[in-house]
Design a protein around this motif. Structure first.
Motif, PDB file in Angstrom:
ATOM      1  N   LEU A 116       0.811  -1.113   0.062  1.00 26.55           N
ATOM      2  CA  LEU A 116      -0.046   0.138   0.050  1.00 26.55           C
ATOM      3  C   LEU A 116       1.021   1.149  -0.114  1.00 26.55           C
ATOM      4  O   LEU A 116       1.562   1.629   1.143  1.00 26.55           O
ATOM      5  N   THR A 117       1.114   1.833  -1.167  1.00 31.40           N
ATOM      6  CA  THR A 117       1.893   2.866  -1.367  1.00 31.40           C
ATOM      7  C   THR A 117       1.330   4.088  -0.770  1.00 31.40           C
ATOM      8  O   THR A 117      -0.173   4.357  -0.674  1.00 31.40           O
ATOM      9  N   TRP A 119       0.621   7.494  -1.767  1.00 34.39           N
ATOM     10  CA  TRP A 119      -0.012   8.022  -2.317  1.00 34.39           C
ATOM     11  C   TRP A 119      -1.557   7.580  -2.821  1.00 34.39           C
ATOM     12  O   TRP A 119      -2.573   8.062  -2.926  1.00 34.39           O
ATOM     13  N   ALA A 120      -1.343   6.045  -3.128  1.00 32.36           N
ATOM     14  CA  ALA A 120      -2.414   5.111  -3.182  1.00 32.36           C
ATOM     15  C   ALA A 120      -3.588   4.924  -2.052  1.00 32.36           C
ATOM     16  O   ALA A 120      -4.531   5.329  -2.240  1.00 32.36           O
ATOM     17  N   GLY A 121      -2.613   4.951  -0.859  1.00 29.88           N
ATOM     18  CA  GLY A 121      -3.431   4.907   0.397  1.00 29.88           C
ATOM     19  C   GLY A 121      -4.376   6.027   0.743  1.00 29.88           C
ATOM     20  O   GLY A 121      -5.541   6.106   1.386  1.00 29.88           O
ATOM     21  N   ILE A 123      -5.375   8.586  -1.364  1.00 31.58           N
ATOM     22  CA  ILE A 123      -6.630   8.634  -2.339  1.00 31.58           C
ATOM     23  C   ILE A 123      -7.555   7.782  -1.846  1.00 31.58           C
ATOM     24  O   ILE A 123      -8.929   8.042  -1.966  1.00 31.58           O
ATOM     25  N   LEU A 124      -7.302   6.534  -1.764  1.00 33.75           N
ATOM     26  CA  LEU A 124      -8.387   5.270  -1.306  1.00 33.75           C
ATOM     27  C   LEU A 124      -8.964   5.862   0.185  1.00 33.75           C
ATOM     28  O   LEU A 124      -9.786   5.657   0.214  1.00 33.75           O
ATOM     29  N   CYS A 127     -11.655   8.692  -0.612  1.00 27.00           N
ATOM     30  CA  CYS A 127     -12.613   8.078  -1.295  1.00 27.00           C
ATOM     31  C   CYS A 127     -13.599   7.210  -0.468  1.00 27.00           C
ATOM     32  O   CYS A 127     -14.997   7.496  -0.385  1.00 27.00           O
ATOM     33  N   TRP A 187       1.236  13.365   1.777  1.00 25.86           N
ATOM     34  CA  TRP A 187       0.386  12.621   1.675  1.00 25.86           C
ATOM     35  C   TRP A 187      -1.024  12.463   2.436  1.00 25.86           C
ATOM     36  O   TRP A 187      -1.840  12.235   1.879  1.00 25.86           O
TER      37      TRP A 187
END
Length: 211
Positions: A116-117, A119-121, A123-124, A127, A187
């Motif tokens: 779980l990077t 930046w992806a975390g 955004i997730l 959302c 982040w």
């Protein structure tokens, strides 16, 4: 000719147009999504805004669990909610806060992230937390704290709840900037911005017509 029986309906609809069963699933869904978002956030060592962000920062500083801190931090806001939004709103919000406090302690032991990077975390997190808050707002609840004030201002002035929360988040992140490494601060800021954009765009009372 005999008329067909009416379809069963959720009894005693609330002011939101939803009945108790619909409200119950809405509160559970919204709280669960928010708890999942907090699980992502704390796994990455990030922070967020609103009273949840304050509770996260305090949990990092003290080593205490997020859930109890979040529950206690929200207590002073219930009086404002009662005076301005009514008893039904406060009771639903209290239930949502209690559910989030409980689920945020349970979920970390049930979920593992192999990859779980940040930046992806971020955004997730934005959302799923935004979706959870929208569900709570639609069913006449919030996660307490600044959310109570934000909803009150939207009801009274039309100023979007998301923008009120964004202003509050800005103040909180000024503090966080001195506590977090720069990359985690960036982040964290991304996640908070995503949450508030989701709410600002999607939280409109004229779209919520329950039937």
């Amino acid at each position: 000719m005999t008329q067909p029986a009416a379809a069963p309906q959720d009894p005693k609809p609330t002011a939101t147009g939803h009945g108790p069963v619909a409200d119950a699933q809405g509160l559970l869904f919204g709280s669960a999504m928010a708890a999942f978002g907090i699980t992502i956030l704390t796994h990455l060592g990030l922070v967020t805004g609103q009273t949840a962000g304050l509770a996260v920062i305090l949990s990092y500083l003290t080593g205490w669990s997020f859930g109890p801190i979040f529950f206690v931090v929200n207590l002073p806001f219930y009086w404002l909610g009662y005076r301005r939004m009514g008893l039904r709103f406060v009771l639903k919000t209290f239930i949502a806060v209690a559910l989030l406090s409980l689920l945020s302690k349970v979920l970390p032991g049930q979920i593992a992230f192999a990859t779980l990077t940040p930046w992806a975390g971020a955004i997730l997190f934005g959302c799923v937390t935004g979706a959870g808050l929208l569900a709570l707002f639609r069913h006449g609840a919030s996660l307490g704290g600044i959310g109570i004030l934000a909803l009150y201002l939207q009801e009274r002035t039309g100023f979007r709840a998301g923008w009120t929360q964004l202003v509050f988040d800005g103040c909180l992140f000024l503090v966080a900037a001195f506590l977090l490494p720069f990359d985690r601060f960036i982040w964290s800021l991304l996640g908070a911005v995503v949450v508030n954009i989701v709410i600002a765009i999607n939280h409109r009372r004229d779209w919520y017509v329950a039937t």
